[in-house]
Design an enzyme around this catalytic site. Structure first.
Site, short mmCIF file in Angstrom:
data_model
loop_
_atom_site.label_atom_id
_atom_site.label_comp_id
_atom_site.label_asym_id
_atom_site.label_seq_id
_atom_site.Cartn_x
_atom_site.Cartn_y
_atom_site.Cartn_z
N GLY A 36 45.56 40.28 54.17
CA GLY A 36 44.97 39.80 52.85
C GLY A 36 43.86 38.61 53.21
O GLY A 36 42.91 38.94 52.59
N HIS A 37 44.15 38.10 54.10
CA HIS A 37 42.85 37.25 54.92
C HIS A 37 41.90 38.20 55.30
O HIS A 37 40.61 37.93 55.04
CB HIS A 37 43.24 36.19 55.78
CG HIS A 37 44.28 35.21 55.66
ND1 HIS A 37 45.56 35.43 56.07
CD2 HIS A 37 44.42 34.25 54.84
CE1 HIS A 37 46.15 34.32 55.86
NE2 HIS A 37 45.52 33.56 54.87
N ASP A 151 47.23 33.64 45.14
CA ASP A 151 47.47 32.27 44.56
C ASP A 151 46.75 32.43 43.30
O ASP A 151 45.51 31.50 43.40
CB ASP A 151 46.87 31.44 45.65
CG ASP A 151 47.86 31.56 47.00
OD1 ASP A 151 48.97 30.93 46.96
OD2 ASP A 151 47.38 32.34 47.87
O1 PAF Z 1 45.52 29.29 50.17
C1 PAF Z 1 45.41 28.64 51.28
O2 PAF Z 1 45.83 29.23 52.27
C2 PAF Z 1 45.19 27.19 51.01
O3 PAF Z 1 45.95 26.63 49.96
C3 PAF Z 1 43.84 26.75 51.20
C4 PAF Z 1 42.96 27.25 50.09
C5 PAF Z 1 43.15 27.37 52.49
C6 PAF Z 1 43.83 25.16 51.25
O4 PAF Z 1 44.47 24.57 52.28
#
Ligand code: PAF
Length: 283
Positions: A36-37, A151
């Protein structure tokens, strides 16, 4: 790939690129990177000259009884993963580097949605997210930032914050990445037992069933909601919320949906002790 730990050194590293007018992309993460990242990193590498992946487990977005201590940490592996996708730098500051005076007294809040949906069950969570994301934007002076649609509420609030506070950065939405089973990718999936992982498929199954019902003409908000709730409960999940909301303002729908309504279903549910979130847009 260079891992940078201090704010000053990130600024110094990026300054020459910024002077030359190069595009800097930021991918904010809390580490424990997965595909996902990976999709966020790939999108940044495609659009930008320089990609910075921040890895910072932000304590101020976790409540007292949440999983801050057990959240998976593996910076080396994260840096290798980011490098393999073409990222240039990992910014991995310590808590003391980001919050030298302890929890910050100046914070960014969203007055209307921080206490709804995820925010209702995670008091202070979105304040912590918006504050750290603002800091990361200001520290990196990135031109582009990449966030996942899993999210959904977080992404909505970040987009609104950028508009409300005139941050000079373009926010890019990246679609949810799912495992082949349908489970939305999340660092928290690692907490699931083998059985819970199977049971948790009820979330995406329920969301898809609700979408199919919608596409087949069902417009009753509670009927559509019940499809998702039933799927989760039948699979031994515990529903925290299932809400049918407007994509443009995240306000709840009730009664009967109109043809022009832009619908997204937001879900949070527990399987065992693991809290998972997911969502689906209908149109
Ligand atoms: O989605 C996330 O991993 C976190 O909420 C973020 C946006 C890196 C902020 O800490």
């Amino acid at each position: 790939m260079q891992i940078i730990k201090s704010i000053e050194s990130l600024r110094e590293t990026l300054k020459p690129f910024q002077k030359e007018g190069k595009k800097v992309g930021l991918v904010p993460t809390m580490g424990a990177l997965h595909d996902g990242h990976g999709a966020l990193i790939k999108a940044s590498v495609k659009d930008c000259d320089i990609t910075v992946v921040s890895v910072f487990l932000n304590p101020i977005q976790f409540g007292r009884n949440e999983d801050l201590d057990k959240y998976p940490k593996r910076l080396e592996a994260d840096a290798n993963f980011a490098a393999s996708l073409g990222a240039d730098y990992v910014f991995a500051p310590s808590v003391a580097e980001m919050y030298p005076n302890g929890d910050p007294l100046t914070m960014v809040r969203d007055e209307s949605l921080e206490c709804l949906y995820c925010g209702a069950y995670r008091p202070g969570h979105f304040r912590g997210v918006l504050t750290v994301v603002s800091k990361l934007f200001l520290i990196s002076k990135a031109n582009h930032a990449y966030f996942g649609e899993k999210d959904y509420q977080q992404l909505f609030l970040i987009e609104r914050m950028v508009k409300d506070l005139n941050f000079d950065i373009e926010i890019h939405r990246v679609p949810i990445v799912r495992e082949s089973t349908g489970l939305a990718m999340s660092s928290r999936n690692e907490y699931l037992s083998v059985d819970e992982r199977k049971q948790a498929l009820a979330i995406s199954r329920g969301l898809n069933e609700a979408k199919e019902a919608y596409l087949a003409g069902e417009r009753g908000v509670s009927k559509l909601r019940d499809i998702v709730v039933k799927s989760i409960v039948l699979s031994r999940g515990q529903v925290q919320f299932v809400e049918i909301v407007n994509q443009n303002d995240l306000q709840k729908y009730s009664g009967v949906l109109k043809p022009t309504d832009k619908v997204v279903v937001l879900v949070a549910a527990f399987f065992g002790k693991t809290r998972l979130i997911d969502n689906i847009e209908f149109n």
